[in-house]
Write a protein that holds these residues in place. Structure first.
Motif, PDB file in Angstrom:
ATOM      1  N   SER A 153      15.298  20.970 102.982  1.00  0.00           N
ATOM      2  CA  SER A 153      15.526  20.739 101.552  1.00  0.00           C
ATOM      3  C   SER A 153      14.663  21.665 100.704  1.00  0.00           C
ATOM      4  O   SER A 153      15.111  22.179  99.669  1.00  0.00           O
ATOM      5  CB  SER A 153      15.224  19.280 101.192  1.00  0.00           C
ATOM      6  OG  SER A 153      16.114  18.414 101.848  1.00  0.00           O
ATOM      7  N   ALA A 154      13.421  21.876 101.141  1.00  0.00           N
ATOM      8  CA  ALA A 154      12.520  22.766 100.395  1.00  0.00           C
ATOM      9  C   ALA A 154      13.067  24.183 100.363  1.00  0.00           C
ATOM     10  O   ALA A 154      13.122  24.824  99.296  1.00  0.00           O
ATOM     11  CB  ALA A 154      11.132  22.752 101.026  1.00  0.00           C
ATOM     12  N   TRP A 155      13.517  24.693 101.526  1.00  0.00           N
ATOM     13  CA  TRP A 155      14.044  26.065 101.555  1.00  0.00           C
ATOM     14  C   TRP A 155      15.330  26.169 100.730  1.00  0.00           C
ATOM     15  O   TRP A 155      15.525  27.140  99.997  1.00  0.00           O
ATOM     16  CB  TRP A 155      14.323  26.512 102.987  1.00  0.00           C
ATOM     17  CG  TRP A 155      13.195  26.383 103.967  1.00  0.00           C
ATOM     18  CD1 TRP A 155      13.306  26.186 105.308  1.00  0.00           C
ATOM     19  CD2 TRP A 155      11.769  26.462 103.712  1.00  0.00           C
ATOM     20  NE1 TRP A 155      12.067  26.121 105.905  1.00  0.00           N
ATOM     21  CE2 TRP A 155      11.109  26.297 104.950  1.00  0.00           C
ATOM     22  CE3 TRP A 155      11.007  26.640 102.567  1.00  0.00           C
ATOM     23  CZ2 TRP A 155       9.736  26.310 105.065  1.00  0.00           C
ATOM     24  CZ3 TRP A 155       9.622  26.650 102.673  1.00  0.00           C
ATOM     25  CH2 TRP A 155       8.998  26.488 103.900  1.00  0.00           C
ATOM     26  N   LEU A 156      16.198  25.141 100.837  1.00  0.00           N
ATOM     27  CA  LEU A 156      17.454  25.178 100.086  1.00  0.00           C
ATOM     28  C   LEU A 156      17.198  25.175  98.587  1.00  0.00           C
ATOM     29  O   LEU A 156      17.817  25.943  97.840  1.00  0.00           O
ATOM     30  CB  LEU A 156      18.342  23.986 100.485  1.00  0.00           C
ATOM     31  CG  LEU A 156      19.746  23.962  99.872  1.00  0.00           C
ATOM     32  CD1 LEU A 156      20.754  23.405 100.869  1.00  0.00           C
ATOM     33  CD2 LEU A 156      19.801  23.141  98.591  1.00  0.00           C
ATOM     34  N   MET A 157      16.285  24.327  98.124  1.00  0.00           N
ATOM     35  CA  MET A 157      16.034  24.238  96.689  1.00  0.00           C
ATOM     36  C   MET A 157      15.357  25.492  96.160  1.00  0.00           C
ATOM     37  O   MET A 157      15.660  25.941  95.045  1.00  0.00           O
ATOM     38  CB  MET A 157      15.188  23.004  96.375  1.00  0.00           C
ATOM     39  CG  MET A 157      15.896  21.670  96.566  1.00  0.00           C
ATOM     40  SD  MET A 157      17.524  21.553  95.748  1.00  0.00           S
ATOM     41  CE  MET A 157      17.133  21.986  94.064  1.00  0.00           C
ATOM     42  N   ILE A 158      14.445  26.079  96.921  1.00  0.00           N
ATOM     43  CA  ILE A 158      13.816  27.328  96.472  1.00  0.00           C
ATOM     44  C   ILE A 158      14.866  28.428  96.358  1.00  0.00           C
ATOM     45  O   ILE A 158      14.911  29.168  95.372  1.00  0.00           O
ATOM     46  CB  ILE A 158      12.686  27.747  97.434  1.00  0.00           C
ATOM     47  CG1 ILE A 158      11.513  26.764  97.319  1.00  0.00           C
ATOM     48  CG2 ILE A 158      12.210  29.168  97.134  1.00  0.00           C
ATOM     49  CD1 ILE A 158      10.448  26.954  98.388  1.00  0.00           C
ATOM     50  N   TYR A 159      15.727  28.534  97.360  1.00  0.00           N
ATOM     51  CA  TYR A 159      16.792  29.552  97.331  1.00  0.00           C
ATOM     52  C   TYR A 159      17.733  29.283  96.161  1.00  0.00           C
ATOM     53  O   TYR A 159      18.153  30.220  95.468  1.00  0.00           O
ATOM     54  CB  TYR A 159      17.560  29.535  98.644  1.00  0.00           C
ATOM     55  CG  TYR A 159      18.445  30.743  98.863  1.00  0.00           C
ATOM     56  CD1 TYR A 159      18.000  31.824  99.624  1.00  0.00           C
ATOM     57  CD2 TYR A 159      19.724  30.813  98.320  1.00  0.00           C
ATOM     58  CE1 TYR A 159      18.808  32.936  99.831  1.00  0.00           C
ATOM     59  CE2 TYR A 159      20.538  31.918  98.518  1.00  0.00           C
ATOM     60  CZ  TYR A 159      20.079  32.967  99.277  1.00  0.00           C
ATOM     61  OH  TYR A 159      20.881  34.077  99.470  1.00  0.00           O
ATOM     62  N   PHE A 160      18.061  28.018  95.921  1.00  0.00           N
ATOM     63  CA  PHE A 160      18.910  27.653  94.790  1.00  0.00           C
ATOM     64  C   PHE A 160      18.302  28.148  93.479  1.00  0.00           C
ATOM     65  O   PHE A 160      18.978  28.755  92.647  1.00  0.00           O
ATOM     66  CB  PHE A 160      19.100  26.131  94.746  1.00  0.00           C
ATOM     67  CG  PHE A 160      19.641  25.623  93.445  1.00  0.00           C
ATOM     68  CD1 PHE A 160      21.005  25.673  93.182  1.00  0.00           C
ATOM     69  CD2 PHE A 160      18.796  25.094  92.474  1.00  0.00           C
ATOM     70  CE1 PHE A 160      21.522  25.202  91.975  1.00  0.00           C
ATOM     71  CE2 PHE A 160      19.297  24.622  91.265  1.00  0.00           C
ATOM     72  CZ  PHE A 160      20.663  24.680  91.018  1.00  0.00           C
ATOM     73  N   TYR A 161      17.007  27.897  93.279  1.00  0.00           N
ATOM     74  CA  TYR A 161      16.362  28.303  92.032  1.00  0.00           C
ATOM     75  C   TYR A 161      16.229  29.821  91.920  1.00  0.00           C
ATOM     76  O   TYR A 161      16.267  30.370  90.812  1.00  0.00           O
ATOM     77  CB  TYR A 161      14.997  27.633  91.889  1.00  0.00           C
ATOM     78  CG  TYR A 161      15.068  26.316  91.155  1.00  0.00           C
ATOM     79  CD1 TYR A 161      15.109  26.267  89.770  1.00  0.00           C
ATOM     80  CD2 TYR A 161      15.109  25.118  91.846  1.00  0.00           C
ATOM     81  CE1 TYR A 161      15.176  25.069  89.087  1.00  0.00           C
ATOM     82  CE2 TYR A 161      15.184  23.906  91.185  1.00  0.00           C
ATOM     83  CZ  TYR A 161      15.220  23.883  89.799  1.00  0.00           C
ATOM     84  OH  TYR A 161      15.299  22.693  89.135  1.00  0.00           O
TER      85      TYR A 161
END
Length: 342
Positions: free
Chosen positions: A251-259
């Motif tokens: 989730s952390a990697w996905l959200m950072i990439y999203f932002y």
């Protein structure tokens, strides 16, 4: 279809509730749980039950699709069922909320990314949530100092245009208005309270916590039915949230990439789709390279040293693994994030 759908939902719910009840088990043990390993196969079965292929035949000329699921279907990643991957798909809890959003969109300063209200792991028990928030905070020129209490959060709301929450959320199946985000000392900010706050100035809300997208069966015209509905009812333009108990690391990697995508000007719907595709396809070598770049960036922004050391630890782990293996390929890791937006 009715009997088949009811049976499908009953089996999904029973397995998910069993999985949900085992939160204290080791990650490796939970990987083999029937609910997790059968997500994709079950959704393919649901696709046939709902007759999605026939529905698609009547949608040939569209480019964007907004899904307003009925009752139990609110809890499922329905966009996964459609074959046309070129469509831009988002969700709404109700048509009325969509009409309200359409009326207020002209009031928003589209493209502004300057002011972030960030709630960072109030319980202080999620290492990767701190990494996630620490990096995402650097993408905004103005952020709110560390907030952990509900009172401070409410006081800070008028000063921002974006809200990002990392921590714990929960969905109350029997009484959705009591679904909540958890703040310091286990205090709960419920959907009922959120629906009476003012988020009209907010372009984007991201809830990187478990089960924040779930909705109940009440009619949204007279009652909010979950956290997402509550934020949209209170005026937010777009909410990114989760359908199930998510993995902290992925989730952390996905959200950072999203932002990274969003702050480069990509719309939330496309940014989330890009982030999910990336997480699904990235192998250990590629993830290690991405994390190395993230570490360098974090150092340049003087991110907290504990966060930088945690990223270094992750780089070392991925360098020791099979380079070609895709650690987050399983649907569980990326499919549970959805966008509610007009």
């Amino acid at each position: 279809m009715g009997g088949s759908l009811e049976k499908w939902i009953k089996e999904w719910d029973e397995d998910y509730q069993d999985y949900r009840s085992k939160q204290d088990e080791e990650k490796e043990d939970k990987k083999e749980h029937p609910w997790r390993i059968n997500i994709s196969d079950r959704l393919e079965n649901l696709k046939n039950i709902l007759g999605i292929s026939e529905i698609e035949k009547d949608l040939k000329d569209i480019k964007e699709l907004i899904l307003i699921p009925h009752q139990d279907l609110h809890r499922l990643p329905l966009h996964y069922l459609f074959n046309n991957k070129n469509w831009i798909i988002s969700y709404l809890p109700s048509l009325q909320i969509g009409l309200n959003l359409k009326q207020k969109q002209q009031q928003l300063n589209n493209g502004e990314r300057e002011s972030l209200l960030s709630i960072e792991n109030p319980r202080e028990d999620l290492v990767f949530s701190e990494i996630e928030s620490g990096i995402i905070n650097t993408y905004f020129a103005t952020i709110e100092p560390s907030i952990t209490t509900i009172e401070d959060f409410k006081n800070a709301i008028p000063n921002h245009t974006h809200f990002h929450f990392t921590g714990h959320g929960n969905y109350i199946f029997d009484d959705p208005k009591r679904s909540a985000l958890e703040f310091a000392n286990y205090n709960q900010l419920t959907a009922y309270e959120i629906s009476h706050l003012d988020f009209n100035s907010y372009e984007l809300i991201t809830l990187s916590a478990c089960e924040t997208a779930l909705n109940g069966k009440q009619t949204i015209n007279s009652e909010y039915v979950g956290l997402v509905s509550a934020f949209l009812k209170s005026g937010a333009n777009c909410v990114v949230s989760t359908l199930w108990t998510v993995d902290e690391t992925s989730s952390a990697w996905l959200m950072i990439y999203f932002y990274q995508q969003y702050c480069a000007g990509v719309t939330p719907r496309i940014a989330l789709e890009n982030a999910q595709t990336w997480l699904k396809d990235v192998n250990n070598q590629e993830l290690g390279i991405w994390l190395t770049k993230l570490l360098k960036y974090g150092k340049s922004k003087k991110v907290n040293g504990d966060i930088l050391r945690s990223i270094e630890d992750e780089i070392n782990k991925h360098n020791e693994r099979n380079f070609n293996s895709k650690p987050d390929e399983e649907s569980y890791y990326w499919l549970g994030f959805i966008v509610h937006q007009l």
